[in-house]
Structures are given as C-alpha cells and as structure tokens.
Design an enzyme around this catalytic site. Structure first.
Site: not given
Length: 368
Positions: A263-265, A283
């Site tokens: 996932g993002h980050n 994250s």
C-alpha cells in the site's frame, strides 16, 4: 545454447567427475532427463530416477557414487540447491525479444535508453524516461513519464511502471505487475466516515455499536512516487502503490511473489521476502530480511522489526519486535500459536466432558 559439463562446473565453482566434454543444452528432473540434459538429483532420494531417464551427466550430492548410477560424468556438491541460481540463469532462454526497438513500440523522443536495449512490440515508453543499459521490455509493457531506471531492466509482457518512479539496477517486473498505481486513499468531506467513528470509539475504549457516518468519498490524489532499490523482483499481478506525498519505498534485494499488494507510503527494507497474496497496508514499516508467508496481512501504520518471520495466513495488527517468529490471527509468538492450536483440538473432548459433568450434577441435585 549448449554447455559442456566442465563449463557448468567452472561456473558453479565446483569440480566435475568423468567426461567433462559432455554437451548439455538444459536441465531436467532425473526421470525425465534426455541425454543432452543435466539431471538434477541433489539428494540421494532422487537417485532412483536417474535409471529411468537417459541422462549422461547429473548434479549430485557430495560423495555420490556417480559411476554406480551409470553416469558418464557428474558434479557433486554439498549443498546442490546453491547451484540453482547460477545454473538456471545460464540455461534460461530469456524473453526472446529481438535486439533494438520494435517498429510498433512507442518511445517518446525525449526518452533516454541505454545500449543493448531490447524493446518489444507495442511497448510504450513515455517522455523523459531514463533507462540504463541492457534493458528488456516485453510486449505491451509500459513506463510512464519521468521515471528513471537503472541497468539490466527486465519487464515481462504487460508489466507496468507508472510515472515519476525511481528504480535501481536489475529490476524484474513479471507480467501484469504494476509499480506506481494510485494509493487507495479516500476521505469524506462533510463529516467523518463510519470507519473513522468506529476506529475512534475503539481507541477510546467504547463498545462498538451502531455507527453512522458519511458515505460520499473523495479521492486523495497520490503525489508521491515509488522508490525501488537494486535487485528487486515484483511478481505477476502484484502492485506497489505510489505514496500520497512521499514515496513508497522498497529496499534493495527484496523479492515479491505474485498477487501481492504493497500500500501507499509503506516502507519495506532490504532482502525482504513476500510470498503470494501478502497484503501490506498503507504506511506500514517493514524491516530488513523479513519473511512474510502466503496470505499474511499487515495492518496500516505499524512496524515490523528486522528478521521477523510470519507464517502463512498470519494477520499482524500490532508492532512486531525484531527477530520474532509469529503465526496466527492475531499474530502471536509461533510457539504460543501452536499451543493454542493444540488446545483447540481438545475442545470437542472437553465439551463432551462438560456435558457429562452437567448431567451428573443435575442428577445429584434432583436426588437431593
């Protein structure tokens, strides 16, 4: 491609026995091996298969009596599986992409492509892309504008790399893999969503009940890219989302299996191994040399320390300290989970014992 037994031994840093001039064009399991194939029998339990095949030469375990097996030559190694990366790489015929750029490929005039490139049919390379030497880009693969990639790129047919990503040397993207798709990031504008309300209530210790919230979602655009180190491989149909503001990061040497989502980050360390169907939420931070078995789930905004091993199907909801082996849902120490499973198997017997005890007590009460 044809190699002699002696050439293969030299590449493996090992000695050969018997006829070193045996010509070999491939490798096979012992029972299936032809005369021009190297039989792979690195354990004595596979020795019986040699007599069923036609191999003249084999890769065997250390101390094997290769002559008694009817072979003309052999390579004997204490840990034969260590030979597999070198051996399979030498024998791999590759993607079969012709040198140069195929006439049907679309390559922007501003793109910089290093020497030795092989760009397949209908591939698309966007503006200001920079690719190092010896790239292989398969049919229908695409690279978005402004992306920078090092040497020895290998993109299998249909692989995607989005815009403004940075990737090191020797990156491999299997078919339908995607680097740099938008993150799954949405908020509600008028009031907090039901998910936010529930999460906030649980954090404050409130019992979870009925929850109301807005259902009108607005996308948070992904402005960050993806940064990938050297020697990373991304499996078929796997995805690494771009970051929201900062980049999603994948460390050097990490290997990601098929149908995995990062996932993002998220920040993934070096030499991490992610098996099929792993899901890493946004994250999350994963340390170095972590191994996540098949179908492991990692919650958002948590940290997994170096050298953690998570068995298949584990769901990790909280931080995991370095060096721990975990299993289960929620994840606990592997020895704890195995104890839990042993006790679960005893539950039917315990339930039956309880029912019998209840009957006995009822009879005693009735008599009293």
């Amino acid at each position: 491609m044809t190699f002699t037994l002696s050439e293969i031994a030299a590449a493996l840093g090992a000695d050969f026995h018997g006829d070193g001039n045996i010509a070999l064009s491939g490798a096979a399991e012992p029972q299936d091996a032809r005369a021009d194939q190297l039989a792979l029998a690195m354990d004595p339990k596979y020795a019986d298969g040699i007599a069923k095949g036609q191999a003249r030469a084999a890769l065997l375990w250390d101390g094997a009596d290769w002559q008694a097996l009817g072979l003309d030559g052999a390579i004997c190694m204490a840990r034969g599986k260590t030979a597999m990366p070198i051996l399979t790489r030498a024998l791999d015929p590759g993607l079969g992409i012709a040198p140069g750029i195929h006439p049907s490929a679309v390559v922007d005039d501003s793109a910089e492509i290093g020497e030795g490139a092989r760009i397949g049919p209908l591939a698309v390379i966007g503006a200001d892309v920079k690719i190092g030497a010896n790239a292989q880009v398969g049919a229908h693969a695409s690279i978005g504008y402004g992306t920078v990639i090092g040497d020895d790129l290998t993109l299998h047919p249909g692989a995607r790399i989005a815009h403004l990503c940075t990737i090191g040397n020797r990156y491999t993207g299997q078919s339908n893999s995607v680097v740099g798709g938008d993150g799954f990031s949405f908020v509600t504008l008028d009031k907090e969503s039901a998910v936010e309300s529930l999460r906030g209530g649980m954090a404050e210790g409130d019992a979870a009940g009925s929850v109301e919230g807005s259902a009108h979602w607005a996308r948070v655009h992904s402005l960050g890219g993806v940064e990938i180190g050297d020697d990373v491989e991304l499996g078929a149909s796997s995805t690494i989302d771009r970051g929201t503001i900062r980049a999603t990061r994948i460390g050097r040497g990490t290997k990601i299996d098929c149908q995995v989502q990062v996932g993002h980050n998220a920040e993934v360390g070096e030499d991490v191994m992610m098996c099929g169907n792993v899901g890493v939420s946004g994250s999350a931070k994963i340390g170095n040399r972590v191994v996540l078995g098949g179908k492991v789930g990692v919650s958002d905004n948590i940290f997994i320390g170096d050298d953690v091993i998570a068995g298949g199907g584990t769901n990790i909801y909280t931080n995991v300290p370095a060096g721990r082996a975990v299993l289960g849902s929620p994840a606990v120490k592997i020895e704890t989970e195995m104890a839990i499973r042993r006790e679960l198997r005893r539950l039917p017997r315990l339930a039956e014992t309880l029912r019998e005890l209840q009957k006995t007590v009822t009879k005693l009460v009735d008599k009293g």
